[in-house]
Design a protein around this motif. Structure first.
Motif, short mmCIF file in Angstrom:
data_model
loop_
_atom_site.label_atom_id
_atom_site.label_comp_id
_atom_site.label_asym_id
_atom_site.label_seq_id
_atom_site.Cartn_x
_atom_site.Cartn_y
_atom_site.Cartn_z
N LYS B 28 20.77 36.72 56.58
CA LYS B 28 21.91 35.62 56.43
C LYS B 28 22.51 35.75 55.15
O LYS B 28 23.89 35.30 55.38
N ASN B 29 21.98 35.61 53.97
CA ASN B 29 22.77 35.73 52.70
C ASN B 29 23.66 36.79 52.61
O ASN B 29 24.83 36.80 52.10
N GLU B 30 22.99 37.90 53.26
CA GLU B 30 24.08 39.24 53.19
C GLU B 30 25.09 39.15 54.12
O GLU B 30 26.40 39.43 53.52
N ALA B 31 25.14 38.46 55.40
CA ALA B 31 26.16 38.37 56.19
C ALA B 31 27.24 37.23 55.63
O ALA B 31 28.29 37.56 55.81
N LEU B 32 26.60 36.44 55.00
CA LEU B 32 27.52 35.19 54.57
C LEU B 32 28.34 36.04 53.36
O LEU B 32 29.53 35.64 53.03
N PHE B 33 27.67 36.66 52.49
CA PHE B 33 28.29 37.33 51.31
C PHE B 33 29.50 38.16 52.04
O PHE B 33 30.40 38.47 51.53
N TYR B 34 29.03 38.94 52.95
CA TYR B 34 30.03 39.92 53.67
C TYR B 34 31.36 39.08 54.27
O TYR B 34 32.47 39.49 53.75
N ASP B 35 30.98 37.84 54.73
CA ASP B 35 32.07 37.29 55.19
C ASP B 35 32.93 36.80 54.11
O ASP B 35 34.33 36.52 54.29
N LEU B 36 32.23 36.63 53.03
CA LEU B 36 33.05 35.95 51.95
C LEU B 36 33.87 36.90 51.31
O LEU B 36 35.05 36.61 51.04
N ILE B 37 33.59 38.12 51.07
CA ILE B 37 34.47 39.26 50.58
C ILE B 37 35.45 40.04 51.49
O ILE B 37 36.43 41.04 51.12
N LYS B 38 35.10 39.92 52.80
CA LYS B 38 36.06 40.32 53.80
C LYS B 38 37.64 40.06 53.48
O LYS B 38 38.20 41.32 53.61
N PRO B 39 37.72 39.07 53.25
CA PRO B 39 39.51 39.01 52.78
C PRO B 39 40.01 39.72 51.77
O PRO B 39 41.04 40.18 51.92
N SER B 40 39.06 40.02 50.71
CA SER B 40 39.42 40.65 49.69
C SER B 40 39.41 42.09 50.26
O SER B 40 40.38 42.95 49.67
N LEU B 41 38.38 42.65 50.84
CA LEU B 41 38.29 43.95 51.49
C LEU B 41 39.51 44.14 52.09
O LEU B 41 40.06 45.43 51.93
N ASN B 42 39.88 43.13 53.16
CA ASN B 42 41.09 43.47 53.84
C ASN B 42 42.36 43.73 52.93
O ASN B 42 43.47 44.38 53.46
N ASN B 43 42.36 43.17 51.94
CA ASN B 43 43.68 43.32 51.16
C ASN B 43 43.71 44.55 50.32
O ASN B 43 44.64 44.84 49.78
N LEU B 44 42.57 45.49 50.59
CA LEU B 44 42.58 46.71 49.96
C LEU B 44 43.20 47.79 50.79
O LEU B 44 43.36 48.77 50.67
N VAL B 45 43.55 47.33 52.11
CA VAL B 45 44.13 48.25 52.97
C VAL B 45 45.41 48.79 52.49
O VAL B 45 46.26 48.01 52.13
N LYS B 46 45.36 50.05 52.67
CA LYS B 46 46.67 50.78 52.29
C LYS B 46 47.00 51.86 53.39
O LYS B 46 46.46 52.01 54.24
N GLN B 47 48.41 52.17 53.11
CA GLN B 47 49.38 52.77 54.36
C GLN B 47 49.59 54.12 53.81
O GLN B 47 49.93 54.03 52.46
N PRO B 48 49.57 54.97 54.61
CA PRO B 48 50.02 56.40 54.09
C PRO B 48 51.73 56.42 53.99
O PRO B 48 52.07 55.51 54.74
#
Lengths: 196, 64
Positions: B28-48
């Protein structure tokens, strides 16, 4: 026919093999961000990532045209596997591992050296998360790969396991360790100090 | 002088050594943490670059 309305990658591949170049363009457009981001986060260099992205699709084109593509329904995992192997080849040739400091010259200790404890929560949310890229680069390679392939490639753990030649449980375990290590780095940032 | 602690990195190395443990799923804690950082991870998306894509498409056309 509107190429963009074609739903499956396999249909696009079939069209491409019949000579419709627009189908390849749509395949690249459809998956470019996932593939490029995965490569970039592994190599941490935009120019190198562009080269590997290009080499990946050249291999894709050659394989498709040679009639050797047999991964029906699994185009993205297949392309990511090619990209992953090219990244490994690159580091093997360079005989080095990925470095901690990225190509932007960004130092992880700039992120972790937070002194103003009264601002800690705000800093964690607004700065440290914003600089998550640098923290990801601190993860052991195996954990970083799984996190990137899972989040950006949207691969299943089965697909990741196949791609990295490990069991599903190992892939899952690496994801768990990646998350736990990121959390430790974020929570434990007070333990790392920067004294000038 | 720059002084740093290596505690975190040592922990990572230890975790790396333990990375083959069989684990079933995120707790549960790992899943919650993953959900918490998902927006930040999504902000790292880059385009060629479009130039890179154009080169890929040009290569394909050159094979016709």
């Amino acid at each position: 026919m509107n190429i963009q309305s074609i739903s499956t990658d396999q249909d696009l591949i079939n069209l491409y093999l019949k000579g419709k170049e627009e189908a390849l363009s749509e395949l690249v457009t459809r998956h470019k961000s996932k593939i490029y981001t995965s490569i970039y986060l592994l190599v941490k260099d935009e120019y190198l990532a562009e080269d590997i992205f290009q080499d990946t699709f050249i291999k894709v084109i050659k394989t498709l045209r040679a009639g050797r593509y047999n991964e029906e329904g699994k185009f993205l995992p297949w392309v990511l596997r090619i990209a992953h192997n090219l990244v490994i080849d690159y580091f093997r040739k360079e005989k080095r591992s990925p470095t901690i400091v990225n190509s932007d010259g960004f130092d992880i200790f700039d992120v972790l050296g937070i002194h103003d404890e009264s601002m800690e929560e705000k800093m964690i949310k607004e700065q440290t998360y914003a600089d998550l890229k640098s923290l990801i680069h601190l993860l052991p390679d195996e954990q970083k790969e799984v996190l990137i392939m899972r989040h950006y490639g949207e691969l299943s753990f089965k697909e990741i396991a196949d791609l990295t030649n490990v069991s599903i449980n190992t892939a899952l375990g690496r994801m768990r360790y990646a998350l736990n290590n990121l959390r430790k780095m974020l929570v434990g940032n007070k333990e790392v100090t920067l004294k000038m | 002088m720059i002084a740093t602690s290596t505690k975190i990195l040592n922990t990572l190395l230890q975790d790396k050594a333990d990375g083959n443990l069989a684990l079933d799923t995120l707790n549960k804690n790992e899943a919650l943490f993953y959900d918490l950082i998902k927006p930040s991870l999504n902000n790292l998306v880059k385009q060629p670059k479009q130039e890179t894509i154009n080169q890929i498409l040009a290569y394909s056309k050159s094979l016709q």
